[in-house]
Design a protein around this motif. Structure first.
Motif, short mmCIF file in Angstrom:
data_model
loop_
_atom_site.label_atom_id
_atom_site.label_comp_id
_atom_site.label_asym_id
_atom_site.label_seq_id
_atom_site.Cartn_x
_atom_site.Cartn_y
_atom_site.Cartn_z
N UNK A 92 54.65 44.21 42.87
CA UNK A 92 55.24 43.53 41.93
C UNK A 92 55.73 44.54 41.35
N UNK A 93 56.83 45.52 41.20
CA UNK A 93 57.82 45.82 40.30
C UNK A 93 59.21 44.67 40.41
N UNK A 94 59.20 44.68 39.15
CA UNK A 94 60.99 43.93 38.91
C UNK A 94 61.56 44.74 38.91
N UNK A 95 62.97 43.96 39.98
CA UNK A 95 63.79 44.49 40.52
C UNK A 95 64.62 43.86 40.28
N UNK A 96 66.30 43.57 41.01
CA UNK A 96 67.57 43.17 40.75
C UNK A 96 68.28 43.61 41.81
#
Length: 241
Positions: A109-113
């Protein structure tokens, strides 16, 4: 606990794929005229990576839309654009339909781009109905006033039976917030893209359909333009956010 263990297995599998990609392809090197296909629409699982919304979802209007598989096994964004305004005494304008991809994220659930710094253009292979659509690129905002910042550009479609490939420079996208074009413009931070969306809106009610084969990015070595719009110096007391 049963659902937690199942979710843990999915996250571990996603982490393995991240590590495998990192060791095989990091750093990625692109040559002029290289392209990378980011989204395809040939299966229902890939369509589930997108969310459809319209004004009727929020009781702000009567439009409706859907993203389905066409008979050609492509994504079909279709629906009915209704410009009637609900008689509640508050809403003044209505009529929009939109699709938007799920936010990029890493395992656990880590944000990425989406990091598109190496690319100069957004490319789409589409077959439209002659309407104009709005392309939306959402970037991360550190402050809450920036959460609604979106970079837009118009996607013109020809209509008819033939496919078209639209290649749009990132330098042409302009900044808006909550639907209003901003006085102060800046280039897109291409290393901080979180979502991409396509909107059908306007004053022409009726059915619409946009068939999508793929969406990707392209590197044109001859394109050197960083930002297409000229900015003016404004007094410091004028807010240009």
């Amino acid at each position: 606990m049963k659902y937690g263990i199942k979710e843990l297995k999915n996250e571990v599998q996603l982490w393995k794929e991240e590590m495998s990609e990192k060791f095989q392809y990091d750093p990625k090197v692109y040559m002029p005229d290289d392209s990378e296909i980011v989204w395809t629409f040939d299966t229902k699982e890939k369509l589930n990576q997108w969310v459809c919304t319209s004004d009727s979802d929020n009781k702000d209007g009567f439009s409706h839309c859907d993203l389905t598989l066409s008979k050609n096994k492509k994504g079909l964004f279709s629906g009915f654009l209704d410009c009637r305004v609900p008689k509640d005494g508050q809403i003044k304008e209505s009529g929009y339909c939109n699709i938007r991809c799920l936010r990029a994220r890493k395992s656990f659930k880590r944000d990425s781009f989406f990091d598109w710094q190496m690319f100069t253009h957004l490319i789409l292979r589409i077959r439209g109905d002659g309407r104009s659509y709005m392309l939306n690129l959402t970037t991360t905002g550190y402050f809450d006033v920036m959460w609604h910042d979106i970079y837009n550009y118009i996607l013109f479609t020809r209509g008819g039976p033939y496919w078209q490939v639209a290649k749009i420079p990132f330098s042409k996208f302009f900044l808006s917030s909550k639907g209003r074009i901003q006085d102060k413009q800046d280039p897109i931070p291409l290393d901080k893209i979180t979502n991409i969306g396509i909107t059908c809106a306007g004053k022409t009610p009726g059915p619409f359909q946009l068939e999508i084969d793929y969406i990707g990015v392209h590197f044109d070595g001859n394109h050197t333009e960083e930002f297409a719009y000229e900015m003016y110096n404004v007094p410091s007391f004028i807010v240009g956010v």
